[in-house]
Design an enzyme around this catalytic site. Structure first.
Site, PDB file in Angstrom:
ATOM      1  N   HIS A  12      -1.556 -56.270 -18.535  1.00 23.48           N
ATOM      2  CA  HIS A  12      -2.176 -56.442 -19.855  1.00 23.48           C
ATOM      3  C   HIS A  12      -2.171 -55.079 -20.568  1.00 23.48           C
ATOM      4  CE1 HIS A  12      -4.263 -58.229 -23.035  1.00 23.48           C
ATOM      5  NE2 HIS A  12      -5.422 -58.505 -22.498  1.00 23.48           N
ATOM      6  N   GLN A  30      -4.374 -54.186 -23.798  1.00 25.69           N
ATOM      7  CA  GLN A  30      -5.784 -54.002 -23.452  1.00 25.69           C
ATOM      8  C   GLN A  30      -6.034 -52.561 -23.003  1.00 25.69           C
ATOM      9  OE1 GLN A  30      -8.486 -56.420 -23.346  1.00 25.69           O
ATOM     10  NE2 GLN A  30      -9.540 -54.476 -23.193  1.00 25.69           N
ATOM     11  N   CYS A  49     -13.131 -56.015 -20.450  1.00 21.99           N
ATOM     12  CA  CYS A  49     -12.090 -56.409 -21.412  1.00 21.99           C
ATOM     13  C   CYS A  49     -12.470 -57.679 -22.166  1.00 21.99           C
ATOM     14  CB  CYS A  49     -10.761 -56.600 -20.679  1.00 21.99           C
ATOM     15  SG  CYS A  49     -10.823 -57.838 -19.396  1.00 21.99           S
ATOM     16  N   ARG A  97      -8.953 -52.924 -29.872  1.00 20.17           N
ATOM     17  CA  ARG A  97      -7.707 -53.684 -29.687  1.00 20.17           C
ATOM     18  C   ARG A  97      -6.911 -53.693 -30.992  1.00 20.17           C
ATOM     19  NH1 ARG A  97      -7.362 -57.558 -25.761  1.00 20.17           N
ATOM     20  NH2 ARG A  97      -5.195 -57.573 -26.434  1.00 20.17           N
TER      21      ARG A  97
HETATM   22  N1  NVA Z   1      -7.729 -61.148 -16.037  1.00 18.07           N
HETATM   23  C1  NVA Z   1      -8.067 -61.946 -17.207  1.00 18.07           C
HETATM   24  C2  NVA Z   1      -7.980 -61.128 -18.441  1.00 18.07           C
HETATM   25  C3  NVA Z   1      -8.408 -61.821 -19.701  1.00 18.07           C
HETATM   26  C4  NVA Z   1      -8.243 -60.966 -20.905  1.00 18.07           C
HETATM   27  C5  NVA Z   1      -7.140 -63.144 -17.280  1.00 18.07           C
HETATM   28  O1  NVA Z   1      -5.936 -62.986 -17.055  1.00 18.07           O
HETATM   29  O2  NVA Z   1      -7.612 -64.254 -17.561  1.00 18.07           O
HETATM   30  N1   CP Z   2      -9.354 -59.214 -23.598  1.00 12.68           N
HETATM   31  C1   CP Z   2      -8.524 -60.149 -24.082  1.00 12.68           C
HETATM   32  O1   CP Z   2      -7.290 -60.052 -23.999  1.00 12.68           O
HETATM   33  O2   CP Z   2      -9.151 -61.179 -24.674  1.00 12.68           O
HETATM   34  P1   CP Z   2      -8.472 -62.567 -25.088  1.00 12.68           P
HETATM   35  O3   CP Z   2      -8.040 -63.231 -23.813  1.00 12.68           O
HETATM   36  O4   CP Z   2      -9.543 -63.330 -25.804  1.00 12.68           O
HETATM   37  O5   CP Z   2      -7.294 -62.284 -25.964  1.00 12.68           O
END
Ligand code: NVA
Ligand code: CP
Length: 306
Positions: A131, A134, A264, A292
């Site tokens: 990610h 993020q 996050c 973000r």
């Molecule tokens: N680890 C989480 C992050 C969400 C922003 C997911 O992948 O659902």
């Molecule tokens: N932290 C983040 O990526 O949030 P969303 O899944 O809501 O985009």
């Protein structure tokens, strides 16, 4: 036709210099968020989502708009990469219409394949492995709070997931020490540790089972959900396994006295973080979410500049 394009498929696509430059630009953009930029004037950006999103989708849509362009959000089931149409055709066709492709999906390979065939920048908006958008926002948040990154210790508590894996690379690129407290079998993939050590042999990277050991004297405590998108069937099992991997008052006491807590989001209060600790650090956590927007505008600008 442009032959060299930059993308953000993995956090490791950045050099230390690239990241430092994006963080500088993020700071400048944040100080004048609505200053005119023509980089996307009359242009569009495609946003493909195979998983839900609040922050990523809205901040990209708003950010593209503030850069003078328009965004087209596409649900994965409308285009079904790899089943309705192959990735090569999708990448090549989209490249004829838009200036950049932002994609949130499951397989990291789908993003790298899209990048392989696309002639415009591809941005990873979250995969099962990483990610990176993020983490750029997180690093900016830490820098604006402490005035620096180098030498700080970040402790990540919980699942060694996509966020944790990009964070390890982000720490290496910014000379931060990182300690991860993860249950057995839920550590980040060793390749990320190896890569981070290669990027920066000087930082300390530690993976431990005891969250208290990870949190010791940390400047930043960071956590994420125990069950990521796509793992919903494992929720009950994970709730048991991760019950001790919570940011709470006890863990906060072990960290540095000026430590901040990051998340996050979305947060599950009472699981990976207590409601009390969340409330205590809500200013920085919501600022992290705000960042973000600024960080992604900086990423778009730097990638579009090529
Ligand atoms: N680890 C989480 C992050 C969400 C922003 C997911 O992948 O659902
Ligand atoms: N932290 C983040 O990526 O949030 P969303 O899944 O809501 O985009």
């Amino acid at each position: 036709m442009k032959t060299h394009k930059k993308s953000l498929v993995s956090m490791a696509d950045f050099s230390k210099e690239d990241l430092a430059s994006i963080l500088d630009l993020t700071k400048r953009i944040k100080s004048k968020p609505l200053s005119k930029s023509n980089i996307l004037k009359n242009e569009s950006v495609a946003l493909i989502f195979a998983k839900p999103s609040l922050r990523t989708r809205v901040s990209f849509e708003v950010g593209v708009n503030q850069l003078g362009g328009s965004s087209i959000t596409i649900r994965m089931d409308e285009i079904s990469i790899g089943s309705r149409e192959n990735v090569e055709d999708i990448a090549k066709v989209l490249s004829k219409y838009v200036k950049a492709i932002v994609i949130r999906t499951y397989e990291q390979k789908q993003i790298s394949d899209l990048d392989k065939y696309s002639t415009v920048p591809v941005i990873n908006a979250l995969s099962n492995e990483e990610h990176p958008c993020q983490i750029v926002a997180d690093l900016h948040t830490i820098k604006e709070t402490f005035g620096k990154l180098a030498g700080l210790k970040i402790a990540y508590i919980g699942d060694g997931n996509n966020v944790a894996q990009s964070l390890i690379i982000g720490a290496a690129l910014s000379d931060m020490n990182i300690s991860l407290g993860c249950p057995e079998k839920y550590s980040p993939v060793p390749a990320f540790i190896k890569l981070a050590k290669k990027i920066n042999p000087k930082i300390k990277i530690e993976i431990v089972k005891d969250p208290k050991v990870a949190a010791k004297n940390a400047d930043v405590l960071y956590t994420d959900v125990w069950t990521s998108m796509g793992q919903e069937k494992e929720f009950k099992k994970r709730k048991k396994i991760f019950s001790n991997y919570q940011i709470n008052d006890g863990l906060l006491k072990i960290a540095h006295k000026n430590a901040i807590v990051l998340h996050c989001l979305p947060a599950h209060k009472g699981q990976e973080i207590t409601a009390k600790v969340f409330d205590q650090f809500s200013e920085v956590i919501y600022r992290q979410a705000e960042n973000r927007l600024h960080a992604q505008k900086a990423i778009l600008i730097r990638l579009l500049e090529g």
